[in-house]
Design an enzyme around this catalytic site. Structure first.
Site, PDB file in Angstrom:
ATOM      1  N   ASP A   7      20.686  11.852 -42.237  1.00  0.00           N
ATOM      2  CA  ASP A   7      20.331  10.889 -41.133  1.00  0.00           C
ATOM      3  C   ASP A   7      20.503  11.933 -39.894  1.00  0.00           C
ATOM      4  OD1 ASP A   7      20.766   8.399 -40.136  1.00  0.00           O
ATOM      5  OD2 ASP A   7      22.826   8.219 -40.345  1.00  0.00           O
ATOM      6  N   SER A   8      20.717  10.487 -38.703  1.00  0.00           N
ATOM      7  CA  SER A   8      21.017  11.405 -38.157  1.00  0.00           C
ATOM      8  C   SER A   8      22.204  11.277 -37.297  1.00  0.00           C
ATOM      9  CB  SER A   8      20.277  10.410 -36.572  1.00  0.00           C
ATOM     10  OG  SER A   8      21.243   8.915 -36.303  1.00  0.00           O
ATOM     11  N   GLU A 149      29.469   6.225 -34.770  1.00  0.00           N
ATOM     12  CA  GLU A 149      29.902   7.971 -34.463  1.00  0.00           C
ATOM     13  C   GLU A 149      30.968   8.083 -33.840  1.00  0.00           C
ATOM     14  OE1 GLU A 149      27.279  10.508 -34.854  1.00  0.00           O
ATOM     15  OE2 GLU A 149      26.413   8.475 -36.147  1.00  0.00           O
ATOM     16  N   HIS A 186      24.362   3.012 -40.331  1.00  0.00           N
ATOM     17  CA  HIS A 186      25.281   2.704 -39.684  1.00  0.00           C
ATOM     18  C   HIS A 186      25.895   1.809 -39.385  1.00  0.00           C
ATOM     19  CE1 HIS A 186      24.053   6.365 -37.755  1.00  0.00           C
ATOM     20  NE2 HIS A 186      24.841   6.320 -37.223  1.00  0.00           N
TER      21      HIS A 186
END
Ligand code: DGL
Length: 280
Positions: A7-8, A149, A186
């Site tokens: 994933d990012s 994040e 996310h």
């Protein structure tokens, strides 16, 4: 032979946890491209270039099956990945538009995703295919990626966190959406806050519909398990890949800071992990 999940950033861990529970004895390599997170607002060309590099690294590391645990990367680059790595099966993630449309009672569903996902041809095709007769509201939530994040920080600012969730959710509820599709990996980590906002809103409205939240991660993991077992009959090593302890079967890599990844992964997964930094 291993399974690769990327994933990012840390969002793909919402898919990773389902994959490791479906394939508990298979080595799984997780790769977070945190030097480039978020993908949601980058140019499609840049996302594609990153994704191809990540996939190349994962195949070099022995991954024989790759889960693209990112809606944005799947929307923009899945076809290219399959064309470039013909021997590797890829499992992508896409917003669960079909089940949402089948489930709605109010005739209105909402898809929460990144700008790139909502603008992609793949997504538009999904809505054209399954969305007939239903109103599909599209809600980009770029701030949520950043919140997840840094959830270890935002948890200490609960009011701010709740207001960021409300800003995306309340307009959808007011328009009587009764299914919320989490179209970014996310977002499942925000489910406790999303549910709270929904319940608070429902308690203030007469005849408020019951609201369902869709997260495609279990279906994605099932697909990965199916493909792995199918291949196990051929060249793969099966679910019993080796006899090491389960912690040793899990590798975590990030193009960002390893310590930051460990800190946030501990919060998201509820247990410590060891991460390594990678320059790509
Ligand atoms: N987790 C990602 C997704 O599912 C990417 C979010 C981002 O990097 O913007 O789309």
């Amino acid at each position: 032979m291993r399974v690769g999940v990327f994933d990012s950033g840390v969002g793909g861990l919402s898919v990773w946890r389902e994959v490791v529970s479906a394939l508990p004895e298979v080595p799984v390599v997780y790769l977070a491209d945190q030097a480039y997170v978020p993908y949601g607002d980058r140019s499609p060309e840049e996302v594609r270039a990153r994704v191809l590099r990540l996939a190349e690294w994962l195949t070099q590391r022995g991954c024989a099956l790759i889960v693209v645990a990112c809606n944005t990367a799947s929307a923009l680059a899945l076809d290219e990945l399959r064309a470039q790595f013909r021997n590797v099966p890829f499992v992508g993630v896409e917003p669960a538009v079909k089940p949402a449309v089948q489930h709605t009672q109010t005739g209105t569903v909402a898809v929460l995703a990144t700008h790139n996902t909502l603008r992609s041809q793949r997504y538009v095709g999904l809505v054209n295919r399954w969305g007939e007769g239903v109103r599909v509201l599209e809600q980009p939530c770029p701030a949520w990626v950043n919140v997840v994040e840094r959830l270890n920080f935002y948890q200490r600012a609960p009011r701010l966190l709740t207001s960021l969730v409300e800003a995306c959710i309340l307009p959808l509820l007011e328009q009587r959406a009764d299914v919320l599709v989490l179209g970014c990996t996310h977002f499942p980590f925000l489910k406790p806050w999303i549910s709270q906002v929904i319940e608070r809103w429902r308690s203030t409205r007469a005849n408020a519909p019951t609201v369902t939240i869709y997260d495609p991660a279990p279906a994605v993991a099932k697909r990965a398990q199916h493909l792995w077992l199918e291949r196990a009959a051929g060249s793969f090593t099966g679910t019993r890949a080796c006899s090491s302890s389960s912690a040793r079967l899990r590798e975590f890599w990030t193009t960002g800071d390893a310590k930051d990844f460990e800190d946030i992964a501990r919060v998201l997964l509820g247990h410590p992990v060891d991460a390594h930094r990678l320059t790509l």
